[in-house]
Design an enzyme around this catalytic site. Structure first.
Site: not given
Ligand code: GLU
Length: 496
Positions: A263-265, A267, A273
């Site tokens: 999950s991007k949230r 990290g 990225d």
């Protein structure tokens, strides 16, 4: 031909048609990239058509520039589309928000066919959840379902606000087939009469995706397994319309570890990225292809595939239904292998911006630095830290001079640095080869192993335990004056 017949007539038939239908979030999640890749591969493998559809109906979640990120990422990855918002096609528009007018018509059609009904229970409307999470759904039951159509139409004509709900059979079961999960059967009584068209006339996602997939002639729907629980309702919609159900290919989530989805949230890196960290697009694609898919037969053990190679061998039956864990170390390893395959020029072009950040001294030849780090570079963003000593000798501990295998101690290091200093000062030709020959000759003359000379010298010129090259390569890069200055500093340090 009426409107619906015209729409049907536009649908291309007889070829595989797949679509990637991202919601513009501003970045490409690794799981989304995998969905895009598999979807593209299925189309290419079967000589089919790959469609890009932008699903932007959730206006609250729209992010500026997010659609551009989608185009850019797809192009960078080579996942070229044959139809889409930017290039058009026979079944456009390809942006969901531009298709709004369609959904009302199809919802009305479904009411006529008995697969849906007008519901005037306003208060339930807001509680309805529009996403695919089954936990969110409170089963809606109301009398509107039994209202005769003429009465419902009269209420509608009188201006009573309404939604259109799917009429799910109250008994029996619904079975759908998924290419990797097989047949899944659910009890119809477990399914809710979900809202298809909201009171503002806009479709819910669960309705729009079915109408769009049908009208775009999609033969294979590839999506995340979070949509598995909605699939029976989609099937019932296709059936109620009298449309063919596409082949479903649900992909299991990409996990950070055994318990958590990436999950991007939290990290975890997105595709962007990873690229910013210095991974190569080709390596990321290769790695992502194998996250949940594996080749069969004689290719079963093979790990390296270019995109065109994947397009030749990709097979839906190789998609796994168990979740795949994203292993950054495996990706690093794979990336290093892709780095090695780059020509020196191509590697330099990629490495230069990273090297420049660490090495600002114009006297240092960045081409030579790149050549030194090329074969051992896992990720470009590691480079700065590996070569920064070239710009400035770091403070270091004399303990670095003590190395068991090289049989060096503080005492013999000091002695050998003094010998080396003399040799370096009198050397006229300053190349890796001439330095090496001179220092090996020095070791022979003093009757010591090469390492007694080379280890302390490497420490003195780098201040590091591990460097991208040996002592003489580093001296060649640093040049005579700087090398001598560093050796003198090493002697001074050891004399303290
Ligand atoms: N817009 C949806 C998403 O980004 C697509 C789901 C689907 O492929 O049907 O999750």
């Amino acid at each position: 031909m009426d409107f619906f017949e015209e729409m049907e007539a536009r649908i291309p038939k007889g070829k595989v048609r797949t679509r990637f239908a991202p919601s513009p979030t501003g970045y490409m999640h690794v799981g989304n990239l995998r969905t895009a890749l598999y979807t593209w591969l299925i189309a290419r493998r079967h000589g089919g058509t790959f469609i890009l559809r932008i699903e932007d109906t959730d206006q609250g979640r729209l992010v500026d520039g997010a659609v551009d990120v989608i185009y850019k990422t797809m192009a960078e990855c080579g996942l070229t589309h044959d139809e889409g918002p930017d290039i058009g096609g026979p079944v456009g528009p390809y942006v969901q928000s531009q298709r709004r007018a369609l959904f009302g018509k199809y919802a009305e059609l479904l009411v006529q066919r008995g697969g849906a009904y007008y519901c005037f229970c306003q208060k339930e409307d807001e509680e309805e959840s529009d996403d695919a999470d089954p936990k969110q759904i409170k089963k809606h039951v109301c009398a509107c379902r039994e209202l005769p159509l003429d009465e419902a139409l009269a209420k509608k004509a009188a201006g009573v606000p309404y939604v259109i709900r799917q009429r799910i059979p109250t008994e029996g079961t619904t079975t759908f087939h998924d290419a990797s999960f097989g047949d899944i059967t659910v009890e119809n009584k477990e399914l809710e009469d979900q809202v298809l068209l909201k009171s503002d006339g806009l479709p819910t996602y669960n309705f729009a995706n079915v109408v769009d997939d049908h009208l775009m002639g999609i033969t294979h729907v590839v999506r995340g397994s979070e949509y598995l629980s909605s699939a029976p309702k989609y099937n019932l919609l296709y059936e109620a319309f009298g449309w063919d159900v596409p082949t479903y290919v649900h992909c299991s989530p990409v996990m950070r570890d055994a318990q958590h989805k990436m999950s991007k949230r939290h990290g975890d890196p997105s595709y962007e990225d990873l690229i910013n960290e210095g991974y190569l697009t080709e390596a990321v694609l290769n790695y992502v292809a194998l996250l949940g898919w594996s080749p069969k037969g004689e290719l079963a053990e093979r790990e390296f595939f270019t995109l065109p190679e994947l397009a030749e061998v990709f097979d839906i039956s190789g998609i796994s239904k168990s979740p795949a864990v994203f292993d950054i170390n495996k990706l690093r390893w794979m990336n290093a292998e892709y780095m090695k395959k780059l020509s020196p020029e191509a590697f330099f072009a990629k490495a230069e911006p990273y090297l420049k950040k660490a090495v600002t001294n114009p006297a240092i030849d960045l081409h030579a630095v790149a050549a030194l780090v090329h074969s051992r570079c896992e990720v470009l963003s590691d480079l700065a830290e590996r070569v920064d000593f070239l710009d400035r000798l770091p403070d270091y501990d004399t303990a670095l001079y003590v190395h068991k295998k090289s049989k060096t101690t503080l005492e013999n290091s000091l002695e050998s640095l003094k010998w080396s200093l003399d040799v370096l000062q009198s050397l006229d030709t300053w190349t890796n080869e001439s330095l090496y020959d001179a220092l090996v000759a020095l070791a022979a003359e003093k009757g010591v192993k090469n390492a007694i000379v080379l280890w302390p010298l490497r420490v003195a010129v780098s201040g590091k335990a591990s460097t991208p090259g040996g002592a003489t390569e580093l001296c060649a890069l640093l040049g005579k004056d700087e090398s001598i200055r560093r050796v003198e500093a090493g002697i001074a340090l050891l004399q303290k």
